[in-house]
Design a protein around this motif. Structure first.
Motif, PDB file in Angstrom:
ATOM      1  N   THR A 163       2.365   2.127  -3.369  1.00  0.00           N
ATOM      2  CA  THR A 163       1.352   2.747  -4.216  1.00  0.00           C
ATOM      3  C   THR A 163       1.133   4.202  -3.818  1.00  0.00           C
ATOM      4  O   THR A 163       1.035   5.091  -4.673  1.00  0.00           O
ATOM      5  CB  THR A 163       0.034   1.966  -4.128  1.00  0.00           C
ATOM      6  OG1 THR A 163       0.292   0.601  -4.441  1.00  0.00           O
ATOM      7  CG2 THR A 163      -1.000   2.514  -5.082  1.00  0.00           C
ATOM      8  N   LEU A 173       3.929   6.306  -5.098  1.00  0.00           N
ATOM      9  CA  LEU A 173       3.825   6.563  -6.531  1.00  0.00           C
ATOM     10  C   LEU A 173       2.776   7.623  -6.835  1.00  0.00           C
ATOM     11  O   LEU A 173       2.979   8.478  -7.698  1.00  0.00           O
ATOM     12  CB  LEU A 173       3.503   5.263  -7.272  1.00  0.00           C
ATOM     13  CG  LEU A 173       4.629   4.222  -7.297  1.00  0.00           C
ATOM     14  CD1 LEU A 173       4.138   2.908  -7.893  1.00  0.00           C
ATOM     15  CD2 LEU A 173       5.823   4.753  -8.075  1.00  0.00           C
ATOM     16  N   TYR A 174       1.640   7.549  -6.135  1.00  0.00           N
ATOM     17  CA  TYR A 174       0.606   8.574  -6.327  1.00  0.00           C
ATOM     18  C   TYR A 174       1.154   9.962  -5.976  1.00  0.00           C
ATOM     19  O   TYR A 174       0.951  10.927  -6.709  1.00  0.00           O
ATOM     20  CB  TYR A 174      -0.626   8.279  -5.463  1.00  0.00           C
ATOM     21  CG  TYR A 174      -1.658   7.428  -6.157  1.00  0.00           C
ATOM     22  CD1 TYR A 174      -2.641   7.997  -6.948  1.00  0.00           C
ATOM     23  CD2 TYR A 174      -1.670   6.049  -5.998  1.00  0.00           C
ATOM     24  CE1 TYR A 174      -3.589   7.229  -7.579  1.00  0.00           C
ATOM     25  CE2 TYR A 174      -2.610   5.273  -6.623  1.00  0.00           C
ATOM     26  CZ  TYR A 174      -3.579   5.859  -7.417  1.00  0.00           C
ATOM     27  OH  TYR A 174      -4.515   5.095  -8.033  1.00  0.00           O
ATOM     28  N   MET A 202       0.838  -1.184   0.000  1.00  0.00           N
ATOM     29  CA  MET A 202       0.000   0.000   0.000  1.00  0.00           C
ATOM     30  C   MET A 202       0.885   1.250   0.000  1.00  0.00           C
ATOM     31  O   MET A 202       0.582   2.204  -0.701  1.00  0.00           O
ATOM     32  CB  MET A 202      -0.929  -0.016   1.210  1.00  0.00           C
ATOM     33  CG  MET A 202      -1.844   1.187   1.264  1.00  0.00           C
ATOM     34  SD  MET A 202      -2.858   1.353   2.758  1.00  0.00           S
ATOM     35  CE  MET A 202      -3.872  -0.066   2.729  1.00  0.00           C
TER      36      MET A 202
END
Length: 70
Positions: free
Chosen positions: A4, A7-8, A1
């Motif tokens: 991710t 990266l966002y 998580m």
């Protein structure tokens, strides 16, 4: 998580919810400290009310043992 989320953020996007939950960091061994404190206080309130019930309601009452069991 967290990969991710990284990266966002790196791409300039907002952090999404994951299956209805926000990503949390652990504090000590709690993932959500406020929720853990609220659960503890809820359990404490239930224990206090059970003690009051057992003190003030006679054991010969029809539903006494059922209420204590729950």
């Amino acid at each position: 998580m967290w990969v991710t989320v990284g990266l966002y953020l790196q791409e300039g996007h907002k952090v999404p919810q994951f299956h209805g939950k926000w990503p949390f960091s652990r504090f000590l061994f709690f993932q959500e400290p406020a929720s853990a404190v609220a659960s503890f206080l809820n359990g404490l309130a239930s224990l206090v009310m059970l003690c009051r019930y057992r003190t003030f309601v006679p054991a010969s009452s029809p539903m006494y043992h059922t209420c204590v069991a729950f």
